[in-house]
Motif scaffolding. Structure first.
Motif, mmCIF file in Angstrom:
data_model
loop_
_atom_site.group_PDB
_atom_site.id
_atom_site.type_symbol
_atom_site.label_atom_id
_atom_site.label_comp_id
_atom_site.label_asym_id
_atom_site.label_seq_id
_atom_site.Cartn_x
_atom_site.Cartn_y
_atom_site.Cartn_z
ATOM 1 N N GLN A 665 0.833 -1.199 0.000
ATOM 2 C CA GLN A 665 0.000 0.000 0.000
ATOM 3 C C GLN A 665 0.872 1.255 0.000
ATOM 4 N N GLY A 666 0.552 2.175 -0.903
ATOM 5 C CA GLY A 666 1.286 3.426 -0.989
ATOM 6 C C GLY A 666 2.311 3.464 -2.097
ATOM 7 N N ASP A 667 2.708 2.293 -2.650
ATOM 8 C CA ASP A 667 3.603 2.295 -3.797
ATOM 9 C C ASP A 667 2.913 2.992 -4.966
ATOM 10 N N LEU A 668 3.701 3.637 -5.805
ATOM 11 C CA LEU A 668 3.135 4.524 -6.820
ATOM 12 C C LEU A 668 3.101 3.917 -8.221
ATOM 13 N N ILE A 669 2.060 4.285 -8.963
ATOM 14 C CA ILE A 669 2.066 4.156 -10.413
ATOM 15 C C ILE A 669 2.784 5.405 -10.926
ATOM 16 N N GLU A 670 3.973 5.230 -11.463
ATOM 17 C CA GLU A 670 4.721 6.391 -11.953
ATOM 18 C C GLU A 670 4.078 6.948 -13.214
ATOM 19 N N ARG A 671 3.718 6.051 -14.131
ATOM 20 C CA ARG A 671 2.974 6.444 -15.330
ATOM 21 C C ARG A 671 2.498 5.196 -16.049
ATOM 22 N N MET A 672 1.534 5.379 -16.963
ATOM 23 C CA MET A 672 1.007 4.297 -17.793
ATOM 24 C C MET A 672 0.983 4.769 -19.233
#
Length: 675
Positions: A665-672
């Motif tokens: 929980q809290g890890d990020l999607i940097e971009r898609m």
């Protein structure tokens, strides 16, 4: 016989031109038909989907294009059909998996089920389709048919048979003889996934075997050497409640720190739900050495359930996890939450929590253990009054959890102050915070029956369909606590015709007509763009833990994927957290609005159901009910067939399963972006 090369060339040239012309014409025809599917047929089909018009969808099941026919059948999975007997007749006539799946969630009578069961013996060509159906519906007679059936050597048929048999064992009582037959089928195969399928009913429902069947499975397990861990994972849960040490000793102690992640998490969770033994604590200690943070966290939770064990393993918890900088911050905070003297480490706890906003809930859990009620209340008030909305939200969400666990004398002295605080928060009209505070209305000492106007005023700040979850939650509160005063208000909501809300109103007990429902106002996709993207169906999800490559099922969920495409184009997914992580279930992110699980875009997309099996690595769309989907998506850590047909499946992870396993929980999607 001699041939002149030039003559042969002259003879072949017309043939080459002829066959090339056929090839070119066939390719052009296929491309033209594919274009028509996306630019002509799908737009018309989706008018019926948006309206959930079963009659129109049935008409599309006879369309000349096979893609359209299949999509129409899938669309019926989550669409009510008036003529159920006619639907069954057409499904049998077509006899394809997509058609059989359309029957999954329909209201069948006992007569219907007996009819389906009779087809098993009398119509062998229908058996593949019937297995598709029996995976979702059936009765005791259905199970008896399936358990008596032998596998035929066809991998697809045999797996469906295993799953349908296991699924039908869920809600029925089996005799000891039937349990032993089920066990023999499950453990006679070396295919771990097939074993898991046979065991699904007992695994899913936490059912226990009879004493004789349990002895039988323990004996057979010694000679069971599967090709994957799924089958043993099922056995761990089923047998662990009554044979904890035997289950744990089945695996060499040195294997735990490098064990398959899903199996290790299953073992940790099973230990947490049982009385500890000296050996189970040895296993927990070994799991603390596992490289995966989710395994470490679940092992810590198992230890936390038993304070005396936490004392015994104190040094290992501190040295392996809590005081080690390289360990994931969430695991470190869970370690501090596990020990019995966290107050000695307040400075370290606040330092770690200060660097990561998603750790606020754990921070509150830890501090509540050694703060006085008065001091903790002051902390919550301070955090609630800060400007930063995300941090404020964590404090608000923890407020009811703390309040309902405080002592009665403190409640009596501070109830009016807490009520004032709650009312001030509700006036903000924040979706997450309003949902978080809903439980306060069950405190009759704080909110009396005369306070029903507060709920009406609160709901006036929200709108449909964007805030459907708020209306769903508070409509239940109105029924439970303010029923006599809320009839007119509920009627005013019902006439707005939101299909998902109206279904919830009926479930909560309100007397309204579901026929009031109107079509969902959805975001129309760019069909031409989806046609182009159908040739390159891969996206990359860059995360703070690594890249995940997903193959998208554009033909199964074109409208949902069109929405994802538009959001990716404007960078909406950048720096968005995985706000919900449930080990051995899902990781969920994509809340582009609030980043806490209660937000999304300013539109909804329809549910695009399919018969896709929710195996490990399937990407699905979060939902608050039919046709309420938005930007949030989840990825399954392992096989979860109870999601089949209920949630839109948009794709499957082709690379990066190890990344999914490492997400907390809290890890990020940097971009898609498109691959």
């Amino acid at each position: 016989m001699k041939f002149k090369i030039k003559c042969v060339q002259n003879m072949c040239a017309p043939l080459f031109i002829f066959f090339a012309g056929i090839f070119f014409f066939s390719c052009s025809s296929a491309e033209l038909e594919q274009k028509k599917v996306f630019t002509e047929y799908y737009p018309l089909l989706y008018e019926a989907v948006y309206d959930r018009n079963g009659d129109q969808l049935l008409e599309f099941t006879t369309h000349h294009d096979s893609l359209v026919r299949a999509h129409a059948w899938r669309s019926i999975i989550q669409t009510d059909i008036d003529g159920l007997d006619l639907l069954i007749e057409q499904v049998i006539k077509v006899n394809q998996d997509d058609a059989w799946s359309s029957l999954w969630f329909k209201d069948f009578t006992d007569e219907h089920m007996e009819y389906f069961n009779s087809l098993w013996d009398n119509n062998t060509p229908l058996r593949g389709g019937l297995l598709n159906l029996f995976g979702e519906v059936g009765n005791k007679s259905t199970f008896e048919l399936l358990i008596a059936e032998n596998e035929i050597g066809d991998p697809d048929f045999d797996y469906k048979l295993a799953y349908a048999t296991g699924a039908r064992s869920r809600n029925i009582t089996l005799t000891t003889e039937e349990e032993i037959r089920l066990i023999d089928k499950a453990l006679s195969t070396k295919d771990g996934k097939k074993t898991q399928a046979y065991m699904y009913g007992y695994y899913r429902q936490r059912k226990s075997f009879s004493a004789e069947a349990e002895r039988h499975v323990l004996a057979k397990w010694k000679e069971y050497y599967p090709n994957s861990e799924e089958g043993e994972q099922s056995l761990v849960r089923i047998l662990g409640n009554t044979n904890l040490d035997k289950v744990l000793q089945h695996f060499p102690i040195e294997s735990y720190e490098r064990m398959n992640i899903q199996l290790a998490i299953e073992i940790a969770q099973m230990i947490a739900s049982n009385t500890p033994t000296s050996y189970s604590m040895v296993v927990c200690n070994a799991l603390l050495d596992h490289i995966n943070p989710n395994v470490q966290i679940e092992a810590l939770k198992a230890i936390q359930a038993f304070p005396e064990v936490a004392d015994r393993l104190f040094r290992d918890i501190m040295n392996k996890i809590a005081l080690t900088d390289g360990v994931d911050p969430l695991a470190r905070m869970q370690a501090f939450n596990t020990i019995n003297n966290p107050g000695d480490y307040e400075s370290e706890i606040l330092t770690i929590a200060g660097k990561h906003s998603h750790l606020q809930t754990l921070k509150y859990e830890i501090l509540e253990k050694f703060y006085s009620n008065a001091s903790f209340f002051e902390l919550l008030k301070k955090d609630i009054n800060q400007e930063e909305r995300h941090l404020k939200s964590f404090a608000v969400r923890y407020l009811p959890n703390w309040w309902f666990n405080t002592n009665e004398s403190f409640k009596k002295e501070n109830r009016s102050q807490v009520k004032e605080l709650v009312l001030n928060i509700l006036e903000m009209g924040d979706r997450t915070m309003s949902l978080s505070l809903a439980s306060f209305f069950s405190d009759s000492a704080m909110f009396s029956k005369e306070d029903y106007l507060i709920v009406f005023e609160l709901l006036s700040a929200f709108s449909l369909p964007k805030d459907v979850e708020v209306f769903q939650v508070y409509s239940k509160i109105l029924y439970t606590h303010f029923k006599d005063n809320a009839h007119d208000f509920i009627d005013s909501l019902a006439v707005k015709g939101n299909r998902s809300l109206n279904r919830s109103l009926i479930e909560h007990g309100w007397s309204i007509s579901e026929k009031n429902s109107i079509p969902v106002n959805v975001r129309e996709p760019n069909w031409d763009r989806m046609l182009q993207k159908s040739e390159h169906p891969f996206i990359i999800i860059e995360t703070s833990k690594g890249d995940i490559i997903v193959e998208l099922y554009i033909n199964l969920a074109p409208v949902t994927i069109a929405s994802m495409d538009s959001l990716m184009e404007v960078g909406a997914y950048q720096k968005i957290p995985f706000h919900r992580v449930i080990p051995n279930f899902i990781i969920q992110g994509g809340d582009i609005e609030l980043q806490d699980g209660f937000g999304g875009p300013n539109y909804v997309v329809p549910t695009e159901a399919s018969n896709t099996m929710y195996s490990r690595g399937i990407v699905g769309i979060a939902s608050a009910g039919i046709d309420t989907e938005g930007s949030q998506f989840f990825i399954t850590n392992q096989w979860k067939p109870h999601l089949n047909g209920r949630y839109t499946a948009v794709g499957k992870v082709r690379k990066g399963l190890d990344v999914i396993d490492s997400i907390v929980q809290g890890d990020l999607i940097e971009r898609m972006y498109w691959h």
